[in-house]
Design an enzyme around this catalytic site. Structure first.
Site, PDB file in Angstrom:
ATOM      1  N   LYS A  63       0.855  -1.186   0.000  1.00 41.17           N
ATOM      2  CA  LYS A  63       0.000   0.000   0.000  1.00 41.17           C
ATOM      3  C   LYS A  63       0.889   1.233   0.000  1.00 41.17           C
ATOM      4  CE  LYS A  63      -3.862   1.980   2.660  1.00 41.17           C
ATOM      5  NZ  LYS A  63      -4.843   1.758   3.736  1.00 41.17           N
TER       6      LYS A  63
ATOM      7  N   SER B 187      -9.752   2.176   2.781  1.00 38.98           N
ATOM      8  CA  SER B 187      -8.860   2.984   1.977  1.00 38.98           C
ATOM      9  C   SER B 187      -7.850   2.159   1.165  1.00 38.98           C
ATOM     10  CB  SER B 187      -8.082   3.953   2.875  1.00 38.98           C
ATOM     11  OG  SER B 187      -7.197   3.249   3.739  1.00 38.98           O
TER      12      SER B 187
ATOM     13  N   SER C  67      -9.992  -0.250   6.735  1.00 39.76           N
ATOM     14  CA  SER C  67      -9.411  -0.120   5.395  1.00 39.76           C
ATOM     15  C   SER C  67      -8.926  -1.409   4.772  1.00 39.76           C
ATOM     16  CB  SER C  67      -8.229   0.839   5.454  1.00 39.76           C
ATOM     17  OG  SER C  67      -8.710   2.134   5.480  1.00 39.76           O
TER      18      SER C  67
HETATM   19  N1  GLN Z   1     -12.984   4.775   6.813  1.00 40.72           N
HETATM   20  C1  GLN Z   1     -12.116   4.933   7.924  1.00 40.72           C
HETATM   21  C2  GLN Z   1     -11.521   6.311   7.938  1.00 40.72           C
HETATM   22  O1  GLN Z   1     -11.677   7.016   7.001  1.00 40.72           O
HETATM   23  C3  GLN Z   1     -11.059   3.882   7.934  1.00 40.72           C
HETATM   24  C4  GLN Z   1      -9.851   4.187   7.129  1.00 40.72           C
HETATM   25  C5  GLN Z   1      -8.680   3.273   7.449  1.00 40.72           C
HETATM   26  O2  GLN Z   1      -8.838   2.206   8.034  1.00 40.72           O
HETATM   27  N2  GLN Z   1      -7.475   3.724   7.086  1.00 40.72           N
HETATM   28  O3  GLN Z   1     -10.893   6.688   8.884  1.00 40.72           O
END
Ligand code: GLN
Length: 450
Positions: A51, A125, A149
């Site tokens: 990632k 994400s 994410s």
């Molecule tokens: N949707 C969550 C956020 O925006 C999780 C994102 C993540 O796990 N990096 O914080």
């Protein structure tokens, strides 16, 4: 046998990697899965992607943010180092929501598309990580989760996504979003591959003092717990499919039990307060001075200099800087931030009691995989609320795994299984057993070995 051992045993045509690379470059123009495809001459090894918020030496690492364009880390993250030391070959950096801020993968300059159907989001994400796992047969994705994410994109792209106990995989070399919540995790097509890789990369690291070596072997849970508040208010079709799945588990010999935990609705506000507070401090260093896209015009006024640098952040990142700075300001700290920390501790206690008796199961998302046009209709608050099922385990640092269990209108559906701290391998083993009963196939298989 896991795919890694199977791959290492097979003979490959000499041009295997060259063909795969050129097919991938072509497909990436359409799907935006990778931010960077490695130009290294890969000639052996099972592939792994990383990632784009995890540092790879001399490879541009941007966390999909304009503010980090041109950053080439001089070092490898521990997880990258361990993958390489175990014979894996680095394939590229995967697309994501900027700095990990998002649930659908749409907070990125070039948005990743779902390989099952390009009209749909990949989830976020870790959007590119999940899509890469869906298109590549012999590949492992190293991803990261703060609040869902890994689970969400894995579910939307029909792959297995594993988020370990907080502190079990080193975060050294991760571009921090929220230090008390971030976990590096793994995506693969099969849970056995995840188990293999997890054993290779977990464990202590002198660069990350939060990372320890613990394991419990409470692996024989046959009880599945459904928390009433987590399975009400679901999309009706999701609810129907999920309950059919629960029936199948019952037929496979699992006991199903219902519990109520009304307090769980406090998880979302608590998470977003903590996550934004920590994110705003982490982003404070990107001023264009020492960190972030360099601004060398020192004739500018103080405010103009820093404002111009911060213009390189996207709208969601700016929202989080503003909200996060507010909630940790001295005058309101006790109203929001301190309260959120208390909620987190209480929730850990309550969930621990439940997890002592069995695994918690739920769908991954309360909604069907959205099309891009559907996400435009959602307010930021509505987007945050879609994380209601993934946030509780993430907020509490519990290991969890997202895995495909059915299809709906041609798109895969994911369920999420949660267990207590350090019981990570138990949930991976659960999914391995489920995979034997669920005959699942992938639409895409790239590469000469299909
Ligand atoms: N949707 C969550 C956020 O925006 C999780 C994102 C993540 O796990 N990096 O914080």
């Amino acid at each position: 046998m896991n795919s890694i051992e199977e791959f290492n045993k097979k003979q490959r045509p000499g041009d295997y990697y060259i063909k795969l690379n050129s097919e991938l470059v072509k497909l990436n123009e359409k799907l935006n899965i990778f931010n960077t495809i490695s130009q290294e001459n890969i000639s052996s090894g099972f592939l792994f992607s990383v990632k784009d918020n995890i540092c790879v030496k001399n490879v541009e690492t941007t966390a999909s943010s304009k503010i980090l364009k041109g950053y080439f880390p001089p070092f490898n993250a521990t997880v990258v180092e361990r993958m390489k030391n175990n014979g894996f070959s680095f394939l590229g950096k995967t697309n994501m929501d900027e700095f990990g801020f998002g649930s659908f993968g749409i907070n990125s300059e070039h948005i990743a598309k779902n390989p099952f159907d390009e009209r749909y989001v990949t989830g976020g994400s870790s959007s590119g990580a999940a899509a890469a796992t869906a298109i590549l047969k012999y590949h492992i994705a190293i991803a990261e989760s703060t609040g869902g994410s890994i689970s969400t994109p894995a579910a939307f792209c029909g792959v297995v996504g594993f988020t370990p106990t907080y502190g079990s995989i080193s975060r050294y070399g991760l571009i921090d979003y929220s230090n008390s919540l971030d976990k590096i995790g793994i995506m693969a097509r099969k849970s056995e591959d995840i188990k293999y890789v997890y054993e290779k990369i977990r464990g202590p690291d002198s660069h990350d003092t939060t990372c320890v070596d613990k394991k419990c072997t409470d692996t024989d849970k046959k009880k599945i717990i459904l928390i009433d508040q987590l399975i009400t208010g679901l999309d009706v079709e999701i609810e129907k499919e999920f309950l059919l799945f629960v029936k199948k588990l019952e037929n496979l010999g699992y006991t199903i039990e219902h519990r109520s935990l009304p307090f769980i609705d406090k998880a979302i506000p608590s998470y977003y307060i903590i996550a934004m507070a920590e994110a705003s401090t982490n982003l404070a260093k990107y001023t264009g001075f020492k960190y972030g896209l360099k601004n060398n015009d020192f004739s500018q006024q103080y405010n103009t200099f820093f404002t111009n640098a911060r213009e390189n952040l996207g709208p969601e990142a700016k929202r989080r800087v503003v909200l996060g700075t507010f909630v940790r300001s001295a005058s309101v700290k006790n109203l929001y931030y301190s309260k959120a920390l208390k909620v987190r501790s209480l929730l850990i206690n309550e969930l621990n009691k439940i997890l002592a008796d069995g695994f918690i199961l739920s769908p991954v998302m309360p909604i069907k995989t959205p099309r891009f046009e559907d996400t435009n209709k959602l307010s930021p608050l509505e987007v945050y609320k879609t994380d209601m099922l993934t946030i509780p385990p993430n907020l509490c640092g519990f290991p969890h795994i997202s895995f495909p269990y059915s299809y709906l209108h041609g798109m895969p559906l994911g369920a999420q299984l949660v267990t207590k701290h350090w019981n990570d391998t138990a949930i991976i083993d659960f999914v391995s057993k489920w995979e034997l009963s669920f005959n699942y196939d992938f639409k895409y298989n790239l590469g000469v070995l299909r």
